[in-house]
Design a protein around this motif. Structure first.
Motif, PDB file in Angstrom:
ATOM      1  N   SER A 190     -11.606  12.808   5.785  1.00  0.00           N
ATOM      2  CA  SER A 190     -12.258  12.732   7.095  1.00  0.00           C
ATOM      3  C   SER A 190     -11.486  11.832   8.047  1.00  0.00           C
ATOM      4  CB  SER A 190     -13.707  12.248   6.951  1.00  0.00           C
ATOM      5  OG  SER A 190     -13.756  10.884   6.560  1.00  0.00           O
ATOM      6  N   LEU A 191     -10.805  10.811   7.516  1.00  0.00           N
ATOM      7  CA  LEU A 191      -9.984   9.941   8.367  1.00  0.00           C
ATOM      8  C   LEU A 191      -8.825  10.718   8.981  1.00  0.00           C
ATOM      9  CD1 LEU A 191      -9.795   6.643   6.253  1.00  0.00           C
ATOM     10  CD2 LEU A 191     -11.406   7.245   8.069  1.00  0.00           C
ATOM     11  N   LEU A 192      -8.265  11.672   8.232  1.00  0.00           N
ATOM     12  CA  LEU A 192      -7.168  12.484   8.764  1.00  0.00           C
ATOM     13  C   LEU A 192      -7.636  13.352   9.920  1.00  0.00           C
ATOM     14  CD1 LEU A 192      -5.297  13.693   5.537  1.00  0.00           C
ATOM     15  CD2 LEU A 192      -5.086  11.550   6.787  1.00  0.00           C
ATOM     16  N   GLY A 193      -8.913  13.688   9.919  1.00  0.00           N
ATOM     17  CA  GLY A 193      -9.444  14.473  11.027  1.00  0.00           C
ATOM     18  C   GLY A 193      -9.661  13.673  12.291  1.00  0.00           C
ATOM     19  N   GLU A 194      -9.681  12.340  12.166  1.00  0.00           N
ATOM     20  CA  GLU A 194      -9.973  11.478  13.311  1.00  0.00           C
ATOM     21  C   GLU A 194      -8.725  10.921  13.976  1.00  0.00           C
ATOM     22  OE1 GLU A 194     -12.986  10.996  14.694  1.00  0.00           O
ATOM     23  OE2 GLU A 194     -13.564  12.569  13.282  1.00  0.00           O
ATOM     24  N   GLY A 195      -7.557  11.140  13.393  1.00  0.00           N
ATOM     25  CA  GLY A 195      -6.329  10.623  13.987  1.00  0.00           C
ATOM     26  C   GLY A 195      -5.215  10.576  12.961  1.00  0.00           C
ATOM     27  N   ARG A 196      -4.122  10.006  13.360  1.00  0.00           N
ATOM     28  CA  ARG A 196      -2.945   9.909  12.508  1.00  0.00           C
ATOM     29  C   ARG A 196      -3.189   8.896  11.381  1.00  0.00           C
ATOM     30  NH1 ARG A 196       2.239  10.928  14.575  1.00  0.00           N
ATOM     31  NH2 ARG A 196       1.334  10.675  16.656  1.00  0.00           N
ATOM     32  N   ALA A 197      -2.770   9.227  10.172  1.00  0.00           N
ATOM     33  CA  ALA A 197      -2.780   8.278   9.052  1.00  0.00           C
ATOM     34  C   ALA A 197      -1.365   7.744   8.883  1.00  0.00           C
ATOM     35  CB  ALA A 197      -3.262   8.952   7.773  1.00  0.00           C
ATOM     36  N   VAL A 198      -1.208   6.440   8.910  1.00  0.00           N
ATOM     37  CA  VAL A 198       0.112   5.802   8.903  1.00  0.00           C
ATOM     38  C   VAL A 198       0.272   4.969   7.634  1.00  0.00           C
ATOM     39  CG1 VAL A 198       1.643   4.187  10.091  1.00  0.00           C
ATOM     40  CG2 VAL A 198       0.184   5.741  11.422  1.00  0.00           C
ATOM     41  N   ARG A 199       1.308   5.259   6.896  1.00  0.00           N
ATOM     42  CA  ARG A 199       1.603   4.510   5.668  1.00  0.00           C
ATOM     43  C   ARG A 199       2.570   3.368   5.952  1.00  0.00           C
ATOM     44  NH1 ARG A 199       6.090   6.289   1.418  1.00  0.00           N
ATOM     45  NH2 ARG A 199       5.950   4.526  -0.024  1.00  0.00           N
ATOM     46  N   ILE A 200       2.256   2.188   5.454  1.00  0.00           N
ATOM     47  CA  ILE A 200       3.187   1.065   5.430  1.00  0.00           C
ATOM     48  C   ILE A 200       3.794   1.047   4.028  1.00  0.00           C
ATOM     49  CG2 ILE A 200       3.482  -1.428   5.667  1.00  0.00           C
ATOM     50  CD1 ILE A 200       2.641  -0.019   8.265  1.00  0.00           C
ATOM     51  N   PRO A 201       5.073   1.395   3.871  1.00  0.00           N
ATOM     52  CA  PRO A 201       5.657   1.560   2.532  1.00  0.00           C
ATOM     53  C   PRO A 201       5.972   0.223   1.855  1.00  0.00           C
ATOM     54  CG  PRO A 201       7.309   1.985   4.194  1.00  0.00           C
ATOM     55  CD  PRO A 201       6.019   1.745   4.947  1.00  0.00           C
ATOM     56  N   ARG A 202       4.928  -0.540   1.619  1.00  0.00           N
ATOM     57  CA  ARG A 202       5.048  -1.814   0.905  1.00  0.00           C
ATOM     58  C   ARG A 202       3.905  -1.930  -0.101  1.00  0.00           C
ATOM     59  NH1 ARG A 202       5.115  -6.820   4.829  1.00  0.00           N
ATOM     60  NH2 ARG A 202       5.385  -7.860   2.799  1.00  0.00           N
ATOM     61  N   LYS A 203       4.164  -2.541  -1.240  1.00  0.00           N
ATOM     62  CA  LYS A 203       3.114  -2.762  -2.234  1.00  0.00           C
ATOM     63  C   LYS A 203       2.313  -3.997  -1.816  1.00  0.00           C
ATOM     64  CE  LYS A 203       6.185  -2.744  -5.507  1.00  0.00           C
ATOM     65  NZ  LYS A 203       6.848  -2.884  -6.827  1.00  0.00           N
ATOM     66  N   LEU A 204       1.240  -3.749  -1.086  1.00  0.00           N
ATOM     67  CA  LEU A 204       0.439  -4.839  -0.543  1.00  0.00           C
ATOM     68  C   LEU A 204      -0.980  -4.866  -1.102  1.00  0.00           C
ATOM     69  CD1 LEU A 204       1.485  -4.604   3.232  1.00  0.00           C
ATOM     70  CD2 LEU A 204       2.374  -6.167   1.490  1.00  0.00           C
ATOM     71  N   TYR A 205      -1.319  -3.860  -1.889  1.00  0.00           N
ATOM     72  CA  TYR A 205      -2.682  -3.741  -2.434  1.00  0.00           C
ATOM     73  C   TYR A 205      -2.580  -3.709  -3.955  1.00  0.00           C
ATOM     74  CZ  TYR A 205      -7.574  -2.325  -2.599  1.00  0.00           C
ATOM     75  OH  TYR A 205      -8.939  -2.295  -2.809  1.00  0.00           O
ATOM     76  N   PHE A 206      -3.468  -4.458  -4.626  1.00  0.00           N
ATOM     77  CA  PHE A 206      -3.365  -4.607  -6.073  1.00  0.00           C
ATOM     78  C   PHE A 206      -4.687  -4.272  -6.760  1.00  0.00           C
ATOM     79  CE2 PHE A 206      -0.382  -7.395  -3.977  1.00  0.00           C
ATOM     80  CZ  PHE A 206       0.806  -7.102  -4.628  1.00  0.00           C
ATOM     81  N   LYS A 207      -4.588  -3.466  -7.794  1.00  0.00           N
ATOM     82  CA  LYS A 207      -5.760  -3.066  -8.565  1.00  0.00           C
ATOM     83  C   LYS A 207      -5.477  -3.275 -10.044  1.00  0.00           C
ATOM     84  CE  LYS A 207      -9.072   0.649  -9.260  1.00  0.00           C
ATOM     85  NZ  LYS A 207     -10.175  -0.220  -8.808  1.00  0.00           N
ATOM     86  N   GLN A 208      -6.340  -4.058 -10.696  1.00  0.00           N
ATOM     87  CA  GLN A 208      -6.195  -4.292 -12.126  1.00  0.00           C
ATOM     88  C   GLN A 208      -7.128  -3.367 -12.895  1.00  0.00           C
ATOM     89  OE1 GLN A 208      -6.675  -8.353 -13.372  1.00  0.00           O
ATOM     90  NE2 GLN A 208      -6.161  -7.909 -15.499  1.00  0.00           N
ATOM     91  N   LEU A 209      -6.590  -2.655 -13.872  1.00  0.00           N
ATOM     92  CA  LEU A 209      -7.399  -1.755 -14.686  1.00  0.00           C
ATOM     93  C   LEU A 209      -8.318  -2.563 -15.594  1.00  0.00           C
ATOM     94  CD1 LEU A 209      -4.579   0.758 -15.690  1.00  0.00           C
ATOM     95  CD2 LEU A 209      -6.345   1.105 -13.948  1.00  0.00           C
ATOM     96  N   HIS A 210      -9.550  -2.067 -15.759  1.00  0.00           N
ATOM     97  CA  HIS A 210     -10.506  -2.754 -16.630  1.00  0.00           C
ATOM     98  C   HIS A 210     -10.174  -2.495 -18.097  1.00  0.00           C
ATOM     99  CE1 HIS A 210     -13.422  -4.012 -13.570  1.00  0.00           C
ATOM    100  NE2 HIS A 210     -13.122  -2.893 -12.943  1.00  0.00           N
TER     101      HIS A 210
END
Length: 285
Positions: A190-210
């Protein structure tokens, strides 16, 4: 003056893990933000953990009177957002100190963007990998939607810094009645329908698996529902995703047929991934 970004943290029985999430916000180079923490019951332990952080006036705590589920909790928090931008940060993830700054600057460079997002680094349980979604930044809506489905309709952008106007322009964050079966993917589309989606090609988000003995929300929606409900959840999800695709990419667009074929394939792959090969083969007959 209102801050520029509201960070929404949906929280449920996190224990001390949420401290790392909150501390990653306190370390941000970008300071013009506020944090809304939505706590699901039972809330007593989490309230005690979060309470000291409320000394910083940028942090706000809301305690739900009843369980809304992770999807309903997010939906409720987004209704309270009154800043130009927001982002969703689940209670056990954390972000690089440059995260908010880099994504906010990304919006300044692309004023027609609905969302700016970064790459994710996933780790834990002896595994380590990066998760990214490379959409054509200068592409049309149809080209971005096509790339989204060709990449498996992954929900990477849903945690990005997002324009608040999309909340009113859409139906809000989806709640499906099936413990939030892949609704984050619906929100990303739905976000793609509201405008451009822009990627910042950097590893800035971290998720640890449970660990295997911990049931996360994403795992619970699969293991705590029987196969029949999972099939129903997937059918609702497929209808929602293909309906969104049709609303974003008109039949007159040269890419329409390719988009719909890619959507069908992505949804079939999701059925195989979440429900299993046996019922998927039955579906194909």
């Amino acid at each position: 003056m209102k801050p520029q970004i509201t960070v929404c943290i949906p929280a449920y029985c996190t224990g001390s893990v949420i401290r790392r999430t909150i501390e990653s916000l306190r370390c941000q180079r970008f300071k013009d933000f506020q944090v809304l923490i939505g706590i699901e019951p039972p809330a007593e332990e989490l309230i005690k953990i979060v309470q000291p952080y409320l000394k910083d006036q940028r942090f706000i705590m809301r305690v739900n009177s009843e369980r809304l589920g992770w999807d309903g909790n997010i939906r409720q928090m987004l209704l309270e957002v009154d800043t130009p931008f927001f982002c969703i940060l689940p209670h056990d993830d954390f972000i690089h100190p440059d995260y908010l700054m880099a994504l906010y600057i990304g919006h300044q460079g692309f004023p027609d963007a609905s969302v700016v997002y970064a790459d994710m680094h996933v780790f834990g349980n002896g595994r380590k990998y990066n998760k990214l979604l490379d959409l054509p930044v200068n592409g049309t809506k149809a080209e971005q939607v096509l790339a989204f489905f060709q990449a498996g309709a992954e929900a990477v952008p849903w945690r990005g810094v997002t324009k608040t106007t999309v909340i009113k322009n859409t139906d809000g964050f989806p709640v499906d009645g099936y413990m939030g079966f892949a609704v984050e993917c619906e929100w990303a589309l739905s976000l793609l329908g509201e405008g451009r989606a822009v990627r910042i090609p950097r590893k800035l988000y971290f998720k640890q698996l449970h660990p295997e003995n911990i049931t996360s929300a994403s795992k619970a929606r699969l293991v705590e529902q029987d196969r029949e409900r999972l099939i129903q959840a997937w059918q609702r999800h497929r209808d929602r995703m293909t309906g969104l695709a049709r609303s974003i990419v008109p039949e007159s667009d040269p890419l329409f047929e390719q988009v719909m074929k890619s959507a069908d394939q992505a949804m079939l792959d999701r059925r195989l991934q979440f429900i299993g090969p046996e019922v998927t083969q039955n579906y194909l007959r």
